[in-house]
Design a protein around this motif. Sequence first.
Motif, PDB file in Angstrom:
ATOM      1  N   LEU A  39      92.440 -12.580  60.248  1.00 39.18           N
ATOM      2  CA  LEU A  39      91.195 -13.337  60.126  1.00 39.18           C
ATOM      3  C   LEU A  39      90.154 -12.595  59.298  1.00 39.18           C
ATOM      4  O   LEU A  39      89.314 -13.217  58.643  1.00 39.18           O
ATOM      5  CB  LEU A  39      90.644 -13.679  61.510  1.00 39.18           C
ATOM      6  N   ASP A  40      90.208 -11.283  59.310  1.00 34.15           N
ATOM      7  CA  ASP A  40      89.287 -10.509  58.477  1.00 34.15           C
ATOM      8  C   ASP A  40      89.648 -10.613  57.003  1.00 34.15           C
ATOM      9  O   ASP A  40      88.828 -10.304  56.132  1.00 34.15           O
ATOM     10  CB  ASP A  40      89.287  -9.041  58.900  1.00 34.15           C
ATOM     11  N   ALA A  41      90.881 -11.029  56.706  1.00 35.64           N
ATOM     12  CA  ALA A  41      91.351 -11.113  55.325  1.00 35.64           C
ATOM     13  C   ALA A  41      91.076 -12.472  54.703  1.00 35.64           C
ATOM     14  O   ALA A  41      91.416 -12.690  53.535  1.00 35.64           O
ATOM     15  CB  ALA A  41      92.846 -10.808  55.272  1.00 35.64           C
ATOM     16  N   GLN A  42      90.489 -13.393  55.439  1.00 32.11           N
ATOM     17  CA  GLN A  42      90.210 -14.717  54.874  1.00 32.11           C
ATOM     18  C   GLN A  42      89.310 -14.594  53.648  1.00 32.11           C
ATOM     19  O   GLN A  42      88.287 -13.915  53.672  1.00 32.11           O
ATOM     20  CB  GLN A  42      89.541 -15.619  55.909  1.00 32.11           C
ATOM     21  N   GLY A 187      93.530 -18.345  52.180  1.00 38.54           N
ATOM     22  CA  GLY A 187      92.796 -19.372  52.896  1.00 38.54           C
ATOM     23  C   GLY A 187      93.508 -19.688  54.199  1.00 38.54           C
ATOM     24  O   GLY A 187      94.495 -19.042  54.559  1.00 38.54           O
ATOM     25  N   PRO A 188      93.039 -20.692  54.936  1.00 40.95           N
ATOM     26  CA  PRO A 188      93.662 -21.030  56.227  1.00 40.95           C
ATOM     27  C   PRO A 188      95.169 -21.285  56.153  1.00 40.95           C
ATOM     28  O   PRO A 188      95.910 -20.767  56.998  1.00 40.95           O
ATOM     29  CB  PRO A 188      92.879 -22.272  56.669  1.00 40.95           C
ATOM     30  N   ARG A 199     103.256 -11.518  60.602  1.00 36.10           N
ATOM     31  CA  ARG A 199     102.395 -10.488  60.027  1.00 36.10           C
ATOM     32  C   ARG A 199     101.062 -10.461  60.754  1.00 36.10           C
ATOM     33  O   ARG A 199     100.323 -11.450  60.784  1.00 36.10           O
ATOM     34  CB  ARG A 199     102.158 -10.753  58.539  1.00 36.10           C
ATOM     35  N   GLY A 200     100.707  -9.302  61.335  1.00 31.85           N
ATOM     36  CA  GLY A 200      99.426  -9.168  62.014  1.00 31.85           C
ATOM     37  C   GLY A 200      98.337  -8.642  61.112  1.00 31.85           C
ATOM     38  O   GLY A 200      97.157  -8.884  61.334  1.00 31.85           O
ATOM     39  N   THR A 201      98.735  -7.898  60.069  1.00 34.20           N
ATOM     40  CA  THR A 201      97.788  -7.364  59.091  1.00 34.20           C
ATOM     41  C   THR A 201      98.341  -7.627  57.700  1.00 34.20           C
ATOM     42  O   THR A 201      99.516  -7.939  57.515  1.00 34.20           O
ATOM     43  CB  THR A 201      97.570  -5.852  59.269  1.00 34.20           C
ATOM     44  N   PRO A 206      89.182  -6.248  49.349  1.00 32.56           N
ATOM     45  CA  PRO A 206      88.133  -6.863  50.178  1.00 32.56           C
ATOM     46  C   PRO A 206      87.219  -7.757  49.352  1.00 32.56           C
ATOM     47  O   PRO A 206      87.116  -7.611  48.129  1.00 32.56           O
ATOM     48  CB  PRO A 206      87.378  -5.654  50.726  1.00 32.56           C
ATOM     49  N   ARG A 207      86.576  -8.681  50.022  1.00 32.26           N
ATOM     50  CA  ARG A 207      85.571  -9.508  49.357  1.00 32.26           C
ATOM     51  C   ARG A 207      84.401  -8.616  48.940  1.00 32.26           C
ATOM     52  O   ARG A 207      83.917  -7.806  49.735  1.00 32.26           O
ATOM     53  CB  ARG A 207      85.093 -10.604  50.295  1.00 32.26           C
ATOM     54  N   PRO A 208      83.939  -8.722  47.695  1.00 29.42           N
ATOM     55  CA  PRO A 208      82.832  -7.871  47.245  1.00 29.42           C
ATOM     56  C   PRO A 208      81.557  -8.155  48.034  1.00 29.42           C
ATOM     57  O   PRO A 208      81.269  -9.297  48.393  1.00 29.42           O
ATOM     58  CB  PRO A 208      82.653  -8.264  45.774  1.00 29.42           C
TER      59      PRO A 208
END
Length: 440
Positions: A39-42, A187-188, A199-201, A206-208
């Motif tokens: 979710l942090d990778a969205q 995306g979702p 995959r958990g990670t 990262p988003r700038p």
Amino acid sequence: MSSAATRPAGPDDLWSVDEHLEDILSTVRPLEPIELQLLDAQGCVLVENVTVPVSLPPFDNSSMDGYAVRVADVAGASEEFPAALEVVGDVAAGAADPVRVGPGQAARIMTGAPLPPGAEAVVPVEWTDGGLGEGPASGMRARSLAPEGAEGQVHVHRPVEARAHVRAEGSDVRAGEPALEAGTILGPPQLALLAAIGRGTVRVRPRPRVVVLSTGSELVQPGEELAPGQIYDSNSFALTAAARDAGAIAYRVGAVADDAETLRTTIEDQLIRADLMVTTGGVSVGAYDVVKEALSYAGDEEEAGSGVEFRKLAMQPGKPQGFGAIGPDHTPLLALPGNPVSSYVSFELFVRPAIRALMGLTDLHRPRARAALKADAALRSPKGRRQFLRGRYADGEVTPVGGAGSHLVAALARADALIVVPEDVESVEPGGEVEVVLLG
């Protein structure tokens, strides 16, 4: 520092739009990859090819509630002559050791449950009496109404073909096949696939983090009372929203008054959370252009190569621009003009591509199209300037919205495209072909 230092530039020298953009993109580098929870990778960009470790679905399973049967046992079944089968048990989703279905037998099965050994197809519950031993039932819940001793049999009223209502193992994707390619924006749906294959990670850029700051003693926070000579700060809201739309994590800083030392201190305080700084206002030739005063310096020995160069571009709107790097980490900074339309057009042309470059994307720019000009009169453009006018695009035509003024916020809000008039074109007649930048 930007590559601008290698280009001779006097105070009256004009840069082209392309030269300024090339200077920015030759300086901005993609952010270093990190490992993030899903979710942090969205919104982040994947930096690795992901292969499927286990087939989806991982086993044959039922696509609906019903009964798992052998095809031969229900061949020729009808409403008048149903097939009567012995119910040998239930198969629920997650069942680890389902019952075996033999000749003349059936197993109640739920959606997503594994197809039990011996079964060849699934009969939907609507095609049965639901195990009541009487007329067709409306659903699986009818079982609870069955009289004692009647639950061991089900009447099937239609035949089925082999594999009917069965999701085959690997029918979505098979183990060893590619799942997602490096460069994919997560995306979702992409996160759903990663979760589905366990995959958990995931490793991403990262988003700038983009900090947006507007300058001007005349600017007031929306919602407050206006005093004579004051206006509401709209630029910082527009550019923060635009940065988020481009994929960044954007932070809006309240307007800073026309004081060079206050501005420099504010920018230095914000560097801790910035991968890119964007300022708006104070880059022209006026007496209170504090951005130029605050940032036109080479930096001390610890910040050698830092500083922002201010230049004039052969474009309208958006002639005054600034670009460089500041702080110990040489954080890129783009200084945009203060007029609302000028700042937004400048963002689309220069800041948005920089954000997407930081993300590690190769597709940096808004899509463009050719369109016929739909207007009552010819468009006029200053010679030697690339002009960007607001317009509405539909079905291969573009209609100008508002005039050329760089203060026309209402016209900008109605536009979904920028009409581009090249430097060597001074007039475009109605029906003439123009290039448009699609903003929607």
